[in-house]
Design a protein around this motif. Structure first.
Motif, short mmCIF file in Angstrom:
data_model
loop_
_atom_site.label_atom_id
_atom_site.label_comp_id
_atom_site.label_asym_id
_atom_site.label_seq_id
_atom_site.Cartn_x
_atom_site.Cartn_y
_atom_site.Cartn_z
N ALA A 81 0.84 -1.21 0.00
CA ALA A 81 0.00 0.00 0.00
C ALA A 81 0.87 1.26 0.00
CB ALA A 81 -0.93 -0.01 1.21
N SER A 82 1.93 1.22 0.78
CA SER A 82 2.82 2.39 0.83
C SER A 82 3.57 2.57 -0.49
CB SER A 82 3.73 2.25 2.04
OG SER A 82 5.05 2.27 1.74
N HIS B 298 0.67 -0.66 -15.22
CA HIS B 298 0.20 -2.00 -14.88
C HIS B 298 0.64 -2.37 -13.47
CE1 HIS B 298 0.17 -6.57 -15.67
NE2 HIS B 298 -1.06 -6.17 -15.43
N LEU B 299 1.86 -2.00 -13.08
CA LEU B 299 2.33 -2.26 -11.72
C LEU B 299 1.42 -1.56 -10.71
CD1 LEU B 299 4.26 -3.33 -9.59
CD2 LEU B 299 5.75 -1.35 -10.05
N LEU B 300 1.04 -0.33 -10.99
CA LEU B 300 0.13 0.37 -10.09
C LEU B 300 -1.19 -0.38 -9.93
CD1 LEU B 300 0.65 4.11 -11.12
CD2 LEU B 300 1.42 2.99 -9.02
N GLU B 301 -1.72 -0.89 -11.04
CA GLU B 301 -2.97 -1.66 -11.00
C GLU B 301 -2.79 -2.93 -10.16
OE1 GLU B 301 -4.19 -2.42 -15.03
OE2 GLU B 301 -4.00 -0.30 -15.55
N LEU B 302 -1.66 -3.62 -10.34
CA LEU B 302 -1.41 -4.85 -9.59
C LEU B 302 -1.26 -4.56 -8.10
CD1 LEU B 302 1.13 -6.59 -12.01
CD2 LEU B 302 -1.32 -7.08 -11.73
N LEU B 303 -0.55 -3.50 -7.75
CA LEU B 303 -0.40 -3.12 -6.35
C LEU B 303 -1.77 -2.78 -5.73
CD1 LEU B 303 2.80 -0.91 -6.61
CD2 LEU B 303 2.59 -2.98 -5.21
N ARG B 304 -2.57 -2.04 -6.47
CA ARG B 304 -3.91 -1.69 -5.99
C ARG B 304 -4.76 -2.95 -5.79
NH1 ARG B 304 -6.20 1.01 -10.21
NH2 ARG B 304 -7.05 -0.98 -10.79
N PHE C 146 -3.76 -5.97 -5.19
CA PHE C 146 -3.24 -6.72 -4.05
C PHE C 146 -3.70 -6.09 -2.74
CE2 PHE C 146 0.14 -7.37 -0.85
CZ PHE C 146 0.04 -8.74 -0.72
N THR C 147 -3.59 -4.78 -2.62
CA THR C 147 -3.97 -4.12 -1.36
C THR C 147 -5.48 -4.18 -1.14
OG1 THR C 147 -4.04 -1.93 -2.39
CG2 THR C 147 -1.97 -2.59 -1.36
N GLU C 148 -6.25 -4.29 -2.22
CA GLU C 148 -7.70 -4.40 -2.10
C GLU C 148 -8.15 -5.87 -2.07
OE1 GLU C 148 -9.25 -2.06 -5.33
OE2 GLU C 148 -8.66 -0.17 -4.37
N LYS C 149 -7.17 -6.79 -2.01
CA LYS C 149 -7.41 -8.23 -1.93
C LYS C 149 -8.23 -8.76 -3.11
CE LYS C 149 -6.93 -8.34 3.09
NZ LYS C 149 -5.57 -8.00 3.01
N LYS C 150 -7.98 -8.18 -4.29
CA LYS C 150 -8.62 -8.65 -5.52
C LYS C 150 -7.70 -9.68 -6.18
CE LYS C 150 -11.03 -4.34 -6.54
NZ LYS C 150 -11.11 -3.21 -7.47
N LYS C 151 -8.29 -10.73 -6.69
CA LYS C 151 -7.49 -11.75 -7.39
C LYS C 151 -6.99 -11.18 -8.71
CE LYS C 151 -8.10 -16.47 -6.75
NZ LYS C 151 -7.02 -17.01 -6.43
N ASN C 152 -5.77 -11.55 -9.04
CA ASN C 152 -5.18 -11.14 -10.31
C ASN C 152 -4.16 -12.21 -10.68
OD1 ASN C 152 -3.39 -9.86 -12.25
ND2 ASN C 152 -4.50 -7.98 -11.75
N ASP C 153 -4.23 -12.71 -11.91
CA ASP C 153 -3.34 -13.81 -12.30
C ASP C 153 -1.90 -13.36 -12.54
OD1 ASP C 153 -3.62 -12.55 -14.74
OD2 ASP C 153 -4.26 -14.34 -15.82
#
Length: 108
Positions: free
Chosen positions: A19-20, A61-67, A69-76
């Motif tokens: 998140a940070s 894309h990294l920003l989307e993946l970090l978001r 992860f912090t929102e506990k959304k699955k992403n392959d």
């Protein structure tokens, strides 16, 4: 793809770290090179027990993946593990992720 690893002692600390990092990267006035982000996160860092690995196409894309992860959304393209197991794998990248999430000191 760019490999962006993070690790922490606990899963809560890992979530806080992600998140940070998201907040820091998202608030920068100019994007920095994703290769610089990868280099910084992969060098001179102690590998701790809880781990996450992001396979990003680019900075945005990294920003989307970090978001996600912090929102506990699955992403392959997000792989979560610890030093004994991998909790999520991807068929195409499973061996690569296993190798990165496990370190030589974890084996044996």
């Amino acid at each position: 793809k760019y490999i962006v690893p993070l690790s922490a002692k606990t899963s809560d600390q890992l979530n806080e770290y992600a998140a940070s990092l998201y907040k820091y990267l998202n608030e920068k006035e100019e994007y920095c090179a994703i290769s610089d982000v990868c280099f910084t996160l992969q060098n001179g860092r102690e590998v701790l027990e809880e781990r996450v690995l992001f396979l990003a196409d680019n900075y945005q894309h990294l920003l989307e993946l970090l978001r996600d992860f912090t929102e506990k959304k699955k992403n392959d393209q997000v792989f979560i593990g610890d030093k004994t197991r991998i909790k999520q794998t991807n068929y195409l990248h499973g061996d690569l992720v296993s190798t990165i999430l496990m370190t030589p000191s974890d084996i044996g």
